[in-house]
Motif scaffolding. Structure first.
Motif, PDB file in Angstrom:
ATOM      1  N   LYS A 193      35.078  52.968   0.296  1.00 56.85           N
ATOM      2  CA  LYS A 193      35.063  54.003   1.332  1.00 56.85           C
ATOM      3  C   LYS A 193      34.457  53.489   2.637  1.00 56.85           C
ATOM      4  O   LYS A 193      34.922  53.833   3.715  1.00 56.85           O
ATOM      5  CB  LYS A 193      34.266  55.221   0.850  1.00 56.85           C
ATOM      6  N   ASN A 194      33.407  52.668   2.535  1.00 57.50           N
ATOM      7  CA  ASN A 194      32.736  52.150   3.727  1.00 57.50           C
ATOM      8  C   ASN A 194      32.176  50.768   3.440  1.00 57.50           C
ATOM      9  O   ASN A 194      31.237  50.617   2.657  1.00 57.50           O
ATOM     10  CB  ASN A 194      31.609  53.094   4.164  1.00 57.50           C
ATOM     11  N   LEU A 195      32.765  49.762   4.089  1.00 54.91           N
ATOM     12  CA  LEU A 195      32.344  48.374   3.871  1.00 54.91           C
ATOM     13  C   LEU A 195      30.905  48.121   4.317  1.00 54.91           C
ATOM     14  O   LEU A 195      30.273  47.177   3.861  1.00 54.91           O
ATOM     15  CB  LEU A 195      33.279  47.429   4.631  1.00 54.91           C
ATOM     16  N   ARG A 196      30.384  48.971   5.181  1.00 56.88           N
ATOM     17  CA  ARG A 196      29.030  48.771   5.695  1.00 56.88           C
ATOM     18  C   ARG A 196      28.004  48.761   4.570  1.00 56.88           C
ATOM     19  O   ARG A 196      27.001  48.048   4.628  1.00 56.88           O
ATOM     20  CB  ARG A 196      28.682  49.872   6.695  1.00 56.88           C
ATOM     21  N   LYS A 197      28.259  49.531   3.513  1.00 53.79           N
ATOM     22  CA  LYS A 197      27.303  49.625   2.415  1.00 53.79           C
ATOM     23  C   LYS A 197      27.286  48.380   1.532  1.00 53.79           C
ATOM     24  O   LYS A 197      26.457  48.276   0.628  1.00 53.79           O
ATOM     25  CB  LYS A 197      27.600  50.863   1.573  1.00 53.79           C
ATOM     26  N   LEU A 198      28.207  47.449   1.798  1.00 58.18           N
ATOM     27  CA  LEU A 198      28.242  46.211   1.011  1.00 58.18           C
ATOM     28  C   LEU A 198      27.593  45.045   1.753  1.00 58.18           C
ATOM     29  O   LEU A 198      27.739  43.892   1.364  1.00 58.18           O
ATOM     30  CB  LEU A 198      29.694  45.854   0.660  1.00 58.18           C
ATOM     31  N   THR A 256      27.643  40.755   1.480  1.00 64.75           N
ATOM     32  CA  THR A 256      28.422  39.953   2.411  1.00 64.75           C
ATOM     33  C   THR A 256      27.573  39.213   3.440  1.00 64.75           C
ATOM     34  O   THR A 256      28.047  38.261   4.066  1.00 64.75           O
ATOM     35  CB  THR A 256      29.419  40.852   3.169  1.00 64.75           C
ATOM     36  N   ASN A 257      26.317  39.659   3.635  1.00 62.03           N
ATOM     37  CA  ASN A 257      25.449  39.106   4.682  1.00 62.03           C
ATOM     38  C   ASN A 257      26.112  39.187   6.056  1.00 62.03           C
ATOM     39  O   ASN A 257      25.855  38.372   6.942  1.00 62.03           O
ATOM     40  CB  ASN A 257      25.078  37.648   4.371  1.00 62.03           C
ATOM     41  N   GLN A 258      26.991  40.145   6.211  1.00 66.03           N
ATOM     42  CA  GLN A 258      27.719  40.352   7.462  1.00 66.03           C
ATOM     43  C   GLN A 258      27.977  41.851   7.598  1.00 66.03           C
ATOM     44  O   GLN A 258      28.412  42.504   6.653  1.00 66.03           O
ATOM     45  CB  GLN A 258      29.048  39.593   7.429  1.00 66.03           C
ATOM     46  N   LYS A 259      27.673  42.394   8.769  1.00 63.90           N
ATOM     47  CA  LYS A 259      27.933  43.814   8.979  1.00 63.90           C
ATOM     48  C   LYS A 259      29.436  44.053   9.043  1.00 63.90           C
ATOM     49  O   LYS A 259      30.139  43.465   9.848  1.00 63.90           O
ATOM     50  CB  LYS A 259      27.262  44.281  10.267  1.00 63.90           C
ATOM     51  N   LEU A 260      29.901  44.922   8.173  1.00 60.68           N
ATOM     52  CA  LEU A 260      31.309  45.285   8.123  1.00 60.68           C
ATOM     53  C   LEU A 260      31.434  46.798   8.227  1.00 60.68           C
ATOM     54  O   LEU A 260      30.514  47.533   7.882  1.00 60.68           O
ATOM     55  CB  LEU A 260      31.947  44.790   6.821  1.00 60.68           C
ATOM     56  N   ASN A 261      32.592  47.255   8.690  1.00 63.45           N
ATOM     57  CA  ASN A 261      32.806  48.683   8.870  1.00 63.45           C
ATOM     58  C   ASN A 261      34.161  49.099   8.308  1.00 63.45           C
ATOM     59  O   ASN A 261      35.061  48.276   8.150  1.00 63.45           O
ATOM     60  CB  ASN A 261      32.761  49.049  10.366  1.00 63.45           C
ATOM     61  N   GLY A 262      34.280  50.388   8.046  1.00 60.63           N
ATOM     62  CA  GLY A 262      35.572  50.937   7.674  1.00 60.63           C
ATOM     63  C   GLY A 262      35.881  50.844   6.192  1.00 60.63           C
ATOM     64  O   GLY A 262      35.150  50.227   5.417  1.00 60.63           O
ATOM     65  N   VAL A 318      34.868  43.770  11.432  1.00 63.07           N
ATOM     66  CA  VAL A 318      33.898  42.663  11.431  1.00 63.07           C
ATOM     67  C   VAL A 318      32.758  42.917  12.412  1.00 63.07           C
ATOM     68  O   VAL A 318      32.036  41.999  12.808  1.00 63.07           O
ATOM     69  CB  VAL A 318      34.584  41.318  11.732  1.00 63.07           C
ATOM     70  N   ASN A 319      32.611  44.179  12.803  1.00 60.59           N
ATOM     71  CA  ASN A 319      31.477  44.641  13.613  1.00 60.59           C
ATOM     72  C   ASN A 319      31.415  43.981  14.992  1.00 60.59           C
ATOM     73  O   ASN A 319      30.356  43.610  15.484  1.00 60.59           O
ATOM     74  CB  ASN A 319      30.157  44.400  12.865  1.00 60.59           C
ATOM     75  N   GLN A 320      32.590  43.853  15.612  1.00 58.20           N
ATOM     76  CA  GLN A 320      32.674  43.304  16.963  1.00 58.20           C
ATOM     77  C   GLN A 320      33.126  44.384  17.939  1.00 58.20           C
ATOM     78  O   GLN A 320      33.816  45.322  17.557  1.00 58.20           O
ATOM     79  CB  GLN A 320      33.653  42.131  16.992  1.00 58.20           C
ATOM     80  N   PRO A 321      32.732  44.265  19.198  1.00 61.28           N
ATOM     81  CA  PRO A 321      33.169  45.242  20.201  1.00 61.28           C
ATOM     82  C   PRO A 321      34.692  45.268  20.331  1.00 61.28           C
ATOM     83  O   PRO A 321      35.384  44.312  19.983  1.00 61.28           O
ATOM     84  CB  PRO A 321      32.514  44.743  21.498  1.00 61.28           C
ATOM     85  N   SER A 322      35.205  46.333  20.886  1.00 62.53           N
ATOM     86  CA  SER A 322      36.649  46.487  21.049  1.00 62.53           C
ATOM     87  C   SER A 322      37.122  45.721  22.284  1.00 62.53           C
ATOM     88  O   SER A 322      37.420  46.297  23.325  1.00 62.53           O
ATOM     89  CB  SER A 322      37.006  47.971  21.173  1.00 62.53           C
ATOM     90  N   TYR A 323      37.200  44.402  22.154  1.00 60.59           N
ATOM     91  CA  TYR A 323      37.628  43.570  23.274  1.00 60.59           C
ATOM     92  C   TYR A 323      39.103  43.766  23.607  1.00 60.59           C
ATOM     93  O   TYR A 323      39.506  43.613  24.757  1.00 60.59           O
ATOM     94  CB  TYR A 323      37.412  42.087  22.952  1.00 60.59           C
TER      95      TYR A 323
END
Length: 334
Positions: free
Chosen positions: A94-99, A103-109, A167-172
């Motif tokens: 449901k939400n990659l952020r909780k993993l 992952t040692n990397q902030k993930l979303n969605g 991958v927790n990056q701004p919307s470039y």
């Protein structure tokens, strides 16, 4: 001797019955699932729970939740004797952020992956679908003796903005990506396949880029790209077209040795209207120019040459970078 043989057969039989009872009966399933849950949860890194745990001598039906955020399930049939399987699997996050703890990397969605595994040790097939980056993704792989034989991947309309968010990056930037991978032979020493990447409907998010890089972009920047790559044994051959409303970049043929990472490539950068760079340069520009040439990289040594018509000249430059020192610089401007 007869008594010893009788005791041995009795012990062997009891051991088999105990293993069968623990592994393949409802009573045994509850014990095994409880032990596994406790082992996973004892370090208090995640909250793991079996929603279903059914394991018989030829069937499996398991569903588990992770932190009430992710669900993993496996069900189908298998054979212990010929190592054959006919399984379906499903991963629903449901939400990659909780993993992040894994992952040692902030993930979303969210992320969903599901598919099937069919075959045995001699020939195993894995295929499935995913919605990664809001795409329509399908993958397929064949394994012989549990080693990859062939691989195919089709990613259609992956959302670049969603990928950056994941991958927790701004919307470039906005846009879409199609990826087609067809590896006929996945044996590491005898690779044979091709990769195609298409980027389209690309738009730079001026507001985000201006803030991040202290720029003053006003005009909308569009971009698109096409990459065709061929894998053959230890050589990757590729071409590239990258078009933007500011400049265009081309590679007709680049060759990369995947073993020693040596590289040979041509290149061309052209700006047809320098006025398109006014926002970046913060001044009025006119005319056009191009740079084209070749680059060779062997180990840490690099040699390059370039030709240009900048300032309406006929410019030729060549140089070498050997052990991080610039050598043999030649400049000819006419």
């Amino acid at each position: 001797m007869k008594k010893f043989l009788s005791y041995f057969i009795l012990i062997l039989s009891l051991t088999f019955i105990l293993i069968y009872a623990l592994a393949f009966t409802p009573w045994g399933n509850s014990i095994v699932s409880g032990l596994v849950e406790n082992k996973i949860n004892e370090k208090k890194i995640i909250d793991f729970k079996f929603e279903k745990f059914v394991l018989s001598i030829n069937k499996i039906d398991i569903k588990a939740s992770i932190d009430s955020n992710s669900e993993v399930s496996i069900n189908g049939q298998y054979s212990i004797f010929d190592r054959g399987v006919n399984l379906s699997y499903n991963l629903d996050i449901k939400n990659l952020r909780k993993l992040e703890k894994f992952t040692n990397q902030k993930l979303n969605g969210p992320l969903k992956v599901n598919g099937i595994v069919i075959g045995n040790q001699k020939l195993l097939t894995i295929k499935g679908v995913s919605d990664i980056f809001s795409s329509n993704t399908r993958y397929y792989a064949k394994l012989v003796d549990f080693e990859p034989k062939s691989i195919s991947l089709k990613v259609i309309k992956a959302n670049i903005e969603k990928a950056l968010y994941t991958v927790n990056q701004p919307s470039y930037a906005k846009g879409y990506v199609d990826i087609l991978v067809n590896i006929k032979n996945a044996k590491i020493d005898d690779l044979d396949g091709n990769v195609k990447v298409k980027v389209y409907n690309g738009l730079i998010n001026n507001k985000t880029v201006n803030k991040k890089f202290d720029l003053k972009l006003k005009n909308q920047i569009k971009y698109s790209s096409n990459i065709n790559a061929k894998l053959l044994k230890d050589t990757l051959t590729s071409d590239l077209v990258f078009n933007t409303s500011l400049f265009n970049f081309f590679i007709i043929e680049a060759k990369l040795n995947t073993k020693d990472l040596s590289l040979t490539s041509d290149y061309k950068l052209e700006v047809n209207k320098l006025s398109a760079l006014n926002d970046i340069a913060q001044m009025k520009l006119n005319g056009s120019f191009y740079f084209k040439g070749n680059i060779v990289k062997i180990e840490d040594n690099i040699a390059f040459d370039t030709q240009s018509n900048i300032f309406k000249s006929n410019t030729n430059i060549s140089a070498k970078l050997i052990n991080n020192k610039i050598k043999d610089v030649k400049i000819d401007i006419k």
